[in-house]
Scaffold this motif. Structure first.
Motif, short mmCIF file in Angstrom:
data_model
loop_
_atom_site.label_atom_id
_atom_site.label_comp_id
_atom_site.label_asym_id
_atom_site.label_seq_id
_atom_site.Cartn_x
_atom_site.Cartn_y
_atom_site.Cartn_z
N THR A 103 0.88 -1.17 0.00
CA THR A 103 0.00 0.00 0.00
C THR A 103 0.91 1.21 0.00
OG1 THR A 103 -1.68 -1.18 1.30
CG2 THR A 103 -1.83 1.23 1.23
N THR A 104 0.83 2.04 -1.04
CA THR A 104 1.71 3.20 -1.11
C THR A 104 0.87 4.48 -1.12
OG1 THR A 104 3.53 4.28 -2.32
CG2 THR A 104 1.94 3.03 -3.64
N ILE A 105 1.21 5.41 -0.24
CA ILE A 105 0.41 6.63 -0.01
C ILE A 105 1.14 7.82 -0.62
CG2 ILE A 105 -0.79 8.00 1.72
CD1 ILE A 105 -1.54 5.00 1.72
N GLU A 106 0.42 8.62 -1.39
CA GLU A 106 1.03 9.79 -2.03
C GLU A 106 0.13 11.01 -1.84
OE1 GLU A 106 2.98 12.52 -3.37
OE2 GLU A 106 4.02 10.58 -3.55
N ILE A 107 0.67 12.07 -1.25
CA ILE A 107 -0.11 13.26 -0.92
C ILE A 107 -0.45 14.09 -2.16
CG2 ILE A 107 1.84 14.80 -0.43
CD1 ILE A 107 0.20 15.78 2.04
N SER A 108 0.37 13.99 -3.20
CA SER A 108 0.12 14.75 -4.43
C SER A 108 -0.77 13.94 -5.36
CB SER A 108 1.45 15.05 -5.14
OG SER A 108 1.23 15.38 -6.50
N PRO A 109 -1.98 14.42 -5.67
CA PRO A 109 -2.85 13.69 -6.59
C PRO A 109 -2.20 13.45 -7.95
CG PRO A 109 -4.08 15.40 -5.44
CD PRO A 109 -2.64 15.63 -5.13
N VAL A 129 -2.02 2.21 -4.99
CA VAL A 129 -1.68 3.61 -4.76
C VAL A 129 -2.90 4.33 -4.20
CG1 VAL A 129 -0.84 5.75 -5.79
CG2 VAL A 129 -0.08 3.54 -6.71
N ILE A 130 -2.70 5.03 -3.08
CA ILE A 130 -3.78 5.79 -2.46
C ILE A 130 -3.35 7.26 -2.36
CG2 ILE A 130 -5.14 6.15 -0.35
CD1 ILE A 130 -4.86 3.16 0.20
N ALA A 131 -4.19 8.16 -2.86
CA ALA A 131 -3.92 9.58 -2.73
C ALA A 131 -4.35 10.01 -1.32
CB ALA A 131 -4.68 10.37 -3.78
N GLY A 132 -3.39 10.44 -0.53
CA GLY A 132 -3.70 10.83 0.85
C GLY A 132 -2.45 11.28 1.58
N ASP A 133 -2.63 11.68 2.81
CA ASP A 133 -1.53 12.17 3.66
C ASP A 133 -1.07 11.03 4.56
OD1 ASP A 133 0.21 13.43 5.36
OD2 ASP A 133 -1.17 15.04 5.93
#
Length: 217
Positions: A103-109, A129-133
């Protein structure tokens, strides 16, 4: 440019001399095509010993740093992985080849979409990939066997430590300029953690990363 020669040079001249000697890791670097995870404009420097620019002013970690972290984490086939800071998706692809699910989280959409596209185009099906903080981790799928923080942390937040299984490992770049420490933190039991300093470096901090308190009592 001879792509395969450039890849060979990256592995033999940058990565192996940085004490990355695990043959499984070195072989994986030949399998996962780094040039497929960089923006098209920078494809010719995909194998250079530098941080390749990404959309939104972000940067990929240098190849030797990625490889050394991958080696030190020693991810196994049955393990679940959380990555904080998907970037281009390259590190998630490497982790996914070794673990059960990432599970990889990325703050930049914008970057989240870029990483998702790259992982799909390269046939990586066990990375989400999850867009989030993710500055404090991602509790939805916790606890994890492995957490890889692909950005700087001025301090290690307790919330992140608590999302790790007993026996699990965190890789993180901890501290502030001019020198940060790449650390592997292993959860020994419910309350104890063992910290190993692996090397010194300097990477950009995560957006919204926790900073140390400056209050004095």
């Amino acid at each position: 440019m001879n792509i395969e020669q450039a890849r060979f040079n990256m592995i033999e001249q940058q990565i192996r001399p940085w004490d990355v000697l695990d043959q499984d890791v070195l072989s994986l670097l030949a399998i996962v095509k780094r040039e497929n995870f960089v923006p098209a404009a920078y494809r010719n420097i995909a194998f250079a010993d530098l941080e390749v620019p990404l959309p939104g002013g972000e940067r990929m970690l240098a190849p030797r740093v990625e490889a050394r972290i991958l080696q030190e984490l020693a991810v196994h086939k049955g393990e679940t992985v959380l990555e904080i800071g998907a970037g281009s998706g390259y590190m998630a692809a490497l982790l996914a080849h070794r673990g059960r699910h990432v599970t990889t989280i990325e703050i930049s959409p914008e970057l989240a979409a870029f990483a998702k596209q790259n992982l799909s185009a390269n046939g990586v099906t066990n990375a989400e990939v999850i867009a989030g903080d993710g500055a404090l981790g991602w509790k939805d799928a916790a606890p994890y066997d492995v957490i890889c923080v692909s950005g700087g942390l001025p301090v290690m937040p307790q919330e992140l430590l608590e999302q790790l299984k007993i026996g699990g490992r965190i890789a993180a770049f901890v501290g502030a300029a001019p020198v940060m420490k790449a650390q592997i933190i292993t959860r020994v039991d419910e309350k104890q953690f063992r910290v190993s300093d692996v090397f010194e470096t300097l990477v950009a901090p995560l957006k919204n990363a926790v900073h140390p308190s400056h209050f004095r009592f």
